[in-house]
Design an enzyme around this catalytic site. Structure first.
Site, PDB file in Angstrom:
ATOM      1  N   GLN A   1     -14.283   3.424   0.974  1.00  0.00           N
ATOM      2  CA  GLN A   1     -13.741   3.081  -0.202  1.00  0.00           C
ATOM      3  C   GLN A   1     -13.235   4.283  -1.104  1.00  0.00           C
ATOM      4  O   GLN A   1     -14.071   5.180  -1.465  1.00  0.00           O
ATOM      5  CB  GLN A   1     -14.657   2.037  -1.047  1.00  0.00           C
ATOM      6  CG  GLN A   1     -14.027   1.388  -2.261  1.00  0.00           C
ATOM      7  CD  GLN A   1     -14.692   0.479  -2.790  1.00  0.00           C
ATOM      8  OE1 GLN A   1     -15.949   0.220  -2.649  1.00  0.00           O
ATOM      9  NE2 GLN A   1     -14.371  -0.290  -3.967  1.00  0.00           N
TER      10      GLN A   1
ATOM     11  N   HIS B   1     -10.626  -4.898  -2.913  1.00  0.00           N
ATOM     12  CA  HIS B   1      -9.446  -5.215  -2.555  1.00  0.00           C
ATOM     13  C   HIS B   1      -9.434  -5.502  -1.184  1.00  0.00           C
ATOM     14  O   HIS B   1     -10.179  -4.837  -0.436  1.00  0.00           O
ATOM     15  CB  HIS B   1      -8.346  -4.127  -2.841  1.00  0.00           C
ATOM     16  CG  HIS B   1      -8.723  -2.731  -2.238  1.00  0.00           C
ATOM     17  ND1 HIS B   1      -9.660  -1.948  -2.882  1.00  0.00           N
ATOM     18  CD2 HIS B   1      -8.353  -1.963  -1.364  1.00  0.00           C
ATOM     19  CE1 HIS B   1      -9.918  -0.937  -2.471  1.00  0.00           C
ATOM     20  NE2 HIS B   1      -8.797  -0.832  -1.371  1.00  0.00           N
TER      21      HIS B   1
ATOM     22  N   ASP C   1       1.095  -1.198  -0.056  1.00  0.00           N
ATOM     23  CA  ASP C   1       0.037   0.007  -0.212  1.00  0.00           C
ATOM     24  C   ASP C   1       0.921   1.234  -0.121  1.00  0.00           C
ATOM     25  O   ASP C   1       1.811   1.323   0.656  1.00  0.00           O
ATOM     26  CB  ASP C   1      -0.756  -0.052   1.097  1.00  0.00           C
ATOM     27  CG  ASP C   1      -2.086   0.810   1.137  1.00  0.00           C
ATOM     28  OD1 ASP C   1      -1.825   2.192   0.812  1.00  0.00           O
ATOM     29  OD2 ASP C   1      -3.038   0.552   1.251  1.00  0.00           O
ATOM     30  N   ILE C   2       0.627   2.070  -0.823  1.00  0.00           N
ATOM     31  CA  ILE C   2       1.454   3.200  -0.946  1.00  0.00           C
ATOM     32  C   ILE C   2       1.184   4.416   0.313  1.00  0.00           C
ATOM     33  O   ILE C   2       1.825   5.528   0.401  1.00  0.00           O
ATOM     34  CB  ILE C   2       1.352   4.209  -2.294  1.00  0.00           C
ATOM     35  CG1 ILE C   2      -0.073   4.763  -2.561  1.00  0.00           C
ATOM     36  CG2 ILE C   2       1.828   3.275  -3.404  1.00  0.00           C
ATOM     37  CD1 ILE C   2      -0.206   5.676  -3.684  1.00  0.00           C
TER      38      ILE C   2
ATOM     39  N   HIS D   1      -7.494  -5.241   2.465  1.00  0.00           N
ATOM     40  CA  HIS D   1      -6.077  -4.538   2.912  1.00  0.00           C
ATOM     41  C   HIS D   1      -5.712  -5.649   4.163  1.00  0.00           C
ATOM     42  O   HIS D   1      -6.319  -6.079   4.911  1.00  0.00           O
ATOM     43  CB  HIS D   1      -6.239  -3.343   4.071  1.00  0.00           C
ATOM     44  CG  HIS D   1      -6.808  -1.995   2.972  1.00  0.00           C
ATOM     45  ND1 HIS D   1      -5.871  -1.059   2.871  1.00  0.00           N
ATOM     46  CD2 HIS D   1      -8.051  -1.618   2.394  1.00  0.00           C
ATOM     47  CE1 HIS D   1      -6.461  -0.287   2.088  1.00  0.00           C
ATOM     48  NE2 HIS D   1      -7.878  -0.629   1.870  1.00  0.00           N
TER      49      HIS D   1
END
Length: 146
Positions: A99, A105, A36-37, A107
């Site tokens: 979201q 997706h 994750d960025i 996490h």
């Protein structure tokens, strides 16, 4: 490469297609896991199905299963390799559910007691009991359609 039903406006479809770089953790025919960025904790990553689905309500049972099984394998690796003391598995569905990328997706977030490695805090205060009548009503409403 499988047909992803990709949408050029979907950043995760662009990552699957290789047009946007990512720090890949795992990949198979159905799923992709990458860092994750904007992580909430050290090692926080995302697992996505390669096939585009907007959210939890539209993802196929097969892609949901594959994504969840990969998330479980990664969670096990987080304990072994990162020294995680816990793991959160989180899906955000819809804008009210936080979201921000509309490609289903999960996490996978390793959790640590060391606050320098873990910046996440609960958005609500657990341990406050809810109204018993309201809980019973929600249960009736949901079980009626299930």
């Amino acid at each position: 490469m499988i047909d992803t039903g990709a949408n050029e406006t979907c950043v995760f479809c662009e990552i699957v297609a290789g047009r946007i770089p990512c720090d890949k953790v795992a990949e198979d025919a159905t799923t992709l896991a990458f860092m994750d960025i904007d992580p909430g904790a050290d090692g926080h990553l995302l697992v996505i199905p390669k096939q585009h689905s907007a959210d939890l309500l539209s993802v196929s049972p097969e892609d949901l299963t594959a994504t969840t099984l990969v998330a479980q394998r990664i969670a096990q690796a987080m304990y072994a390799q990162l020294g995680a003391e816990g793991v959160n598995l989180l899906n955000c569905c819809g804008t009210a559910g936080w979201q921000t990328v509309f490609h289903f997706h999960l996490h996978v977030i390793p959790r640590y007691r060391d606050r320098s490695k873990d910046r996440m805090e609960l958005p609500f205060e657990p341990g406050l009991p809810s109204d018993a009548d309201a809980r019973a009503q929600y249960a009736r409403l949901l079980s009626a359609v299930l």
